[in-house]
Write an enzyme that holds these catalytic residues in place. Sequence first.
Site, short mmCIF file in Angstrom:
data_model
loop_
_atom_site.label_atom_id
_atom_site.label_comp_id
_atom_site.label_asym_id
_atom_site.label_seq_id
_atom_site.Cartn_x
_atom_site.Cartn_y
_atom_site.Cartn_z
N SER A 11 10.01 -28.11 15.75
CA SER A 11 10.18 -28.92 14.55
C SER A 11 11.34 -28.42 13.74
O SER A 11 11.60 -27.23 13.65
CB SER A 11 8.91 -28.90 13.69
OG SER A 11 8.59 -27.58 13.31
N CYS A 12 12.09 -29.36 13.20
CA CYS A 12 13.14 -29.11 12.21
C CYS A 12 13.31 -30.42 11.47
O CYS A 12 12.91 -31.48 11.96
CB CYS A 12 14.47 -28.72 12.86
SG CYS A 12 14.62 -26.97 13.32
N ASP A 13 13.89 -30.35 10.29
CA ASP A 13 14.13 -31.57 9.52
C ASP A 13 15.47 -31.46 8.83
O ASP A 13 15.75 -30.46 8.15
CB ASP A 13 13.03 -31.79 8.48
CG ASP A 13 11.66 -31.96 9.13
OD1 ASP A 13 11.37 -33.06 9.61
OD2 ASP A 13 10.89 -30.98 9.16
N GLU A 98 18.73 -30.14 15.87
CA GLU A 98 17.30 -30.23 16.12
C GLU A 98 17.02 -30.36 17.61
O GLU A 98 17.84 -30.89 18.36
CB GLU A 98 16.70 -31.45 15.40
CG GLU A 98 17.10 -31.53 13.95
CD GLU A 98 16.00 -32.11 13.08
OE1 GLU A 98 14.96 -32.50 13.62
OE2 GLU A 98 16.21 -32.15 11.86
N ASN A 193 13.44 -34.18 15.18
CA ASN A 193 13.02 -33.92 16.56
C ASN A 193 12.66 -35.16 17.37
O ASN A 193 11.71 -35.14 18.15
CB ASN A 193 11.82 -32.97 16.57
CG ASN A 193 12.14 -31.63 15.95
OD1 ASN A 193 11.60 -31.31 14.90
ND2 ASN A 193 13.01 -30.85 16.56
#
Length: 425
Positions: A11-13, A98, A193
């Site tokens: 996960s990344c944003d 991401e 993602n």
Amino acid sequence: MASWSPDTPCSCDCFVSVPPASALPAVIFAKNSDRPRDEVQEVVFVPARTHAPGSRLQCTYIEVEQVSKTHAVILSRPSWLWGAEMGANEHGVCIGNEAVWTKEPVGEGEALLGMDLLRLALERGSSAREALHVITGLLERYGQGGSCREDPTPFCYHNTFLLADRTEAWVLETAGRLWAARRIQEGVHNISNQLSIGSDISAEHPELRPHARAQGWWDGQGTFDFAQVFSLSQQPVRMEAAKARFRAGRELLQQQQGGITAEVMMGILRDKESGICMDSGGFRTTASMVSVLPRDPTQPCVHFLTATPDPSRSVFKPFIFGVGAAQPPQVLSPTFGAQDPVRTLPRFQTQVDRRHPLYRGHQVALGLMESEQAQGQQLRQKQRDLEQEGLAAVRGLLTRECAPPTQELGSLFQAFVEKESQAYA
């Protein structure tokens, strides 16, 4: 083949606001880097440099040809690798990457990591569009691959990128050497993602559609929707969770559209309910970044970095490229030379302590905050006060009301790192 399972943490944003969505005439960029929870992220300043003809450059796993001149960059990176999770250069270009999995298989062969591509683009691109071309060119020549975590078990993925500069932003999404890109000239956008580019493609790899047709993923008729064509037909649990974070992030941005500031972006990155500020499944938000990129070229770009995990209990500290910009030793991890587990083969058979001094102090502070003792509450208030001091300095700079002296701008980050270190001491 792809090295992930339905329960693999990933996960990344990334977020961007382009005027008129911003409260001021500036593009505002933000990212939470979600990585293995014990991984240390350092903040590295690399000055502009010139290089001899024929020079080679060692990235995390492979060498590439060096260019004659590289830009100054500020990077937030997992301390074991060469590239970066997010960063900016002296020309006001910001990039975040991401993880993504698509129908195109992910190999475990060592090539350029997405994080290597990010740093190379910052060092070589003077605009978001130029940085995008750097990534796609290197992707075509060298490919992407290799384990993306410091562990004997490979963890491999392809990458999406959010690139921004003073005037616009670009989303670049990849599947192996193939890619599609979308230009963003106004409004808000976020990535989480998953493939997000549909039929609104601004640029693409020349073989993208022929490859999809050859694989039987697209019949060649009607609208070509990149996300629909290349996304996995059966999404793992974690990818479904990414969809929920994506929707939550989009709603948080849209609620503030027209009034987005650096503080608003920091608030979004600190949102635990949505999972954007996360700590689950062995992963957590290990570092965060917010950048303000004024459209007025006479105003400096400002980049706020934490260098510590959990933005809800960290300090965003301002960095500005300028005279006196240097590497603060407190946010630089120790090095291990040829004995580093990433350098010895087979890789990652041992572990080393990569914690930098600020990370160590922050760990102690987190422990006190979690115990809810008076001292912990005092530390959290010190963090808030220090961050507000930095935000006030930046507001004064951008409004020209009460700006720090020009000769002090380059050392601003160092000064705030020292103040935070003293608070923990």
